[in-house]
Scaffold this motif. Structure first.
Motif, PDB file in Angstrom:
ATOM      1  N   SER A 282       4.384  32.834  93.249  1.00 61.13           N
ATOM      2  CA  SER A 282       4.264  33.696  94.420  1.00 61.13           C
ATOM      3  C   SER A 282       3.369  33.120  95.508  1.00 61.13           C
ATOM      4  N   LEU A 283       2.625  32.056  95.223  1.00 61.71           N
ATOM      5  CA  LEU A 283       1.747  31.472  96.226  1.00 61.71           C
ATOM      6  C   LEU A 283       2.059  30.020  96.564  1.00 61.71           C
ATOM      7  N   HIS A 284       2.330  29.185  95.526  1.00 56.95           N
ATOM      8  CA  HIS A 284       2.393  27.749  95.754  1.00 56.95           C
ATOM      9  C   HIS A 284       3.513  27.070  94.974  1.00 56.95           C
ATOM     10  N   GLY A 342      12.056  41.829  94.147  1.00 59.83           N
ATOM     11  CA  GLY A 342      11.594  40.697  93.356  1.00 59.83           C
ATOM     12  C   GLY A 342      10.331  41.035  92.587  1.00 59.83           C
ATOM     13  N   LEU A 343       9.815  40.033  91.903  1.00 60.47           N
ATOM     14  CA  LEU A 343       8.619  40.204  91.086  1.00 60.47           C
ATOM     15  C   LEU A 343       7.465  39.391  91.658  1.00 60.47           C
ATOM     16  N   VAL A 344       6.285  39.631  91.116  1.00 56.40           N
ATOM     17  CA  VAL A 344       5.120  38.792  91.401  1.00 56.40           C
ATOM     18  C   VAL A 344       5.017  37.771  90.278  1.00 56.40           C
ATOM     19  N   TRP A 373      -0.106  28.459  83.107  1.00 57.56           N
ATOM     20  CA  TRP A 373       1.192  28.168  83.713  1.00 57.56           C
ATOM     21  C   TRP A 373       1.948  29.496  83.871  1.00 57.56           C
ATOM     22  N   PRO A 374       2.434  29.814  85.046  1.00 56.70           N
ATOM     23  CA  PRO A 374       3.121  31.105  85.219  1.00 56.70           C
ATOM     24  C   PRO A 374       4.464  31.170  84.506  1.00 56.70           C
ATOM     25  N   PHE A 375       5.072  30.019  84.243  1.00 55.48           N
ATOM     26  CA  PHE A 375       6.350  29.952  83.541  1.00 55.48           C
ATOM     27  C   PHE A 375       6.163  29.124  82.265  1.00 55.48           C
ATOM     28  N   GLN A 376       6.951  29.424  81.250  1.00 52.18           N
ATOM     29  CA  GLN A 376       6.828  28.697  79.988  1.00 52.18           C
ATOM     30  C   GLN A 376       7.780  27.517  79.949  1.00 52.18           C
ATOM     31  N   SER A 377       7.240  26.355  79.585  1.00 53.57           N
ATOM     32  CA  SER A 377       8.087  25.176  79.389  1.00 53.57           C
ATOM     33  C   SER A 377       7.314  24.121  78.619  1.00 53.57           C
ATOM     34  N   SER A 398       6.342  36.218  84.845  1.00 54.99           N
ATOM     35  CA  SER A 398       5.897  37.144  85.882  1.00 54.99           C
ATOM     36  C   SER A 398       4.433  37.464  85.643  1.00 54.99           C
ATOM     37  N   SER A 399       3.846  38.208  86.553  1.00 56.04           N
ATOM     38  CA  SER A 399       2.517  38.767  86.343  1.00 56.04           C
ATOM     39  C   SER A 399       2.511  39.581  85.043  1.00 56.04           C
TER      40      SER A 399
END
Length: 467
Positions: A282-284, A342-344, A373-377, A398-399
């Motif tokens: 959501s920011l960068h 959408g989501l945060v 990490w905001p997403f899992q990988s 997501s948040s």
């Protein structure tokens, strides 16, 4: 910083530890802990074109889209095929619910790429078992502090997994009817997913939560996963809907990690090594800086300070085929339709807004943990300082404050965003494009296919039949 901001910072370490637990998710659904379920029964309305009665047809052919009932590596599936933007065939095989196992996600996908004057078929395989397959649902419960001085998840206090894999739960399926004139098709799965919360709503879930078992409640939340395939587009769309109608704002707090899964996306080659990770939260924008011919390690250069602007949110994982050297990509891109808000995306991290060069922090070091990490990988693939890795877990994110009554969330001491954590509709809906292809990433032009799709004014993604 406000009081809430300080609370977010205090919870940051606990939440990163809790997110790390997803690396050992169990595929088994939780047993009832003796607490009255707050969930409702079945959820989701069948597609309007679904047959009302009679035997199910084993195949249907439309205009550039089709479905057939078949098997893949012994797994019963509904295989959807469509012609993409290049007029070439693509397929997704969705596992059917059967006595042999739960369905509701993709176990194989194919697409074609140029090979000289010819075309060759690339296979994405998810039939290996365990967490294999892609598109199922996972959600982590918020890692909390309790009023007896302990910390953890409410589910954990009741001996349950706070984020079980969605493939561990039975699904009910419905689908659109494909007529000779159809140019799109959709398939819908519904399940009930466990989420622990509090019996009394909390105005601020970052404050201390009651530790007493009697203060907790287990909800069985209806979740709908909706796949859409459309002639003339490269990427299928996956809509996700959580029905919160049995809860009130402040009883729950969780993130959303579906679509989730593990697939061999480098032409079904398990020995393909990870090359790069990119995302836009959501920011960068975040990107690792590994050369196209290199391998991802914890020592990779990274940047997380380019403003996201109006770019759609996205997540990409790149892997290099060991024989051909071709870079393949698996990605997700948020697609808003209609009135979607959408989501945060993102949580509290001191690394957002900075770079490896400025911070001096290596990936997965004490200063940059996996849970940030905001997403899992790749953070759960066994990354080390020198050895290439082949694990390909990949998910959305997501948040962690959905279901709560919070109105804003912090990303670091100086950045926060508003959040609609509990919509007035009591339904959380978001959509992603599933991006698969040969990656355009080069040393001179280091953007992933997912990022280019996210930046496109007209992404090649299915837009028909929104959930």
């Amino acid at each position: 910083m406000t009081k809430n901001g300080r609370r977010f910072a205090g919870l940051w370490l606990g939440m990163t530890l809790a997110l790390g637990a997803c690396d050992s998710d169990s595929g088994d659904g939780p047993e009832d802990a003796g607490v009255t379920d707050g969930g409702s029964g079945d959820s989701g309305t069948p597609d309007a074109g679904a047959p009302d009665a009679g035997p199910e047809p084993t195949s249907e052919q439309g205009d550039g889209v089709s479905r057939e009932t078949t098997t893949v590596a012994g797994v019963p599936v509904d295989r959807y095929a469509w012609t993409d933007a290049q007029g070439r065939p693509r397929t997704v095989s969705l596992k059917r619910q059967s006595p042999a196992g739960n369905g509701g996600y993709a176990v194989q996908m194919t697409y074609q790429v140029p090979a000289g004057a010819e075309w060759r078929t690339v296979t994405v395989d998810g039939t290996a078992g365990g967490e294999a397959g892609f598109g199922y649902f996972v959600a982590h419960e918020l890692y909390r502090t309790f009023d007896n001085g302990t910390s953890g998840t409410i589910a954990g206090r009741h001996g349950e997994d706070d984020s079980p894999l969605g493939l561990g739960f039975p699904v009910e399926a419905s689908r659109s009817e494909i007529t000779p004139a159809s140019t799109s098709a959709s398939h819908r799965f519904t399940l009930r997913y466990p989420k622990w919360g509090t019996r009394a709503a909390m105005a601020n879930v970052t404050e201390a939560t009651a530790a007493a078992d009697a203060a907790h409640q287990k909800f069985m939340v209806p979740v709908t996963i909706h796949w859409v395939f459309q002639k003339g587009t490269d990427f299928p769309r996956i809509d996700t809907r959580m029905d919160l109608s049995e809860a009130t704002a402040g009883q729950l707090s969780f993130d959303m990690r579906g679509p989730y899964g593990v697939v061999e996306f480098a032409d079904a080659t398990a020995s393909a090594t990870l090359n790069n990770v990119q995302w836009g939260d959501s920011l960068h924008h975040f990107t690792t800086g590994v050369a196209a011919a290199g391998a991802l390690t914890t020592e990779a250069n990274w940047t997380w300070n380019e403003p996201i602007g109006n770019t759609r949110k996205y997540h990409a994982l790149l892997a290099r085929h060991p024989a051909s050297g071709v870079l393949y990509e698996l990605g997700l891109v948020e697609l808003k339709l209609g009135q979607d808000t959408g989501l945060v995306y993102g949580g509290y991290s001191l690394n957002t807004g900075t770079t490896r060069a400025a911070s001096g922090r290596a990936l997965l070091s004490g200063g940059f943990s996996a849970g940030e990490w905001p997403f899992q990988s790749a953070q759960y693939s066994g990354l080390s300082a020198a050895t290439p890795v082949t694990g390909k877990k990949f998910a959305w994110g997501s948040s962690p404050f959905y279901g709560s009554a919070l109105g804003s969330v912090y990303f670091n001491a100086g950045a926060s965003l508003p959040i609609t954590a509990f919509p007035a509709s009591r339904a959380l809906v978001y959509r992603t494009c599933l991006v698969l292809g040969v990656s355009p990433y080069t040393d001179a032009a280091p953007k992933s296919l997912a990022r280019l799709t996210a930046e496109s004014a007209t992404p090649s993604c299915a837009t028909d039949a929104p959930l």
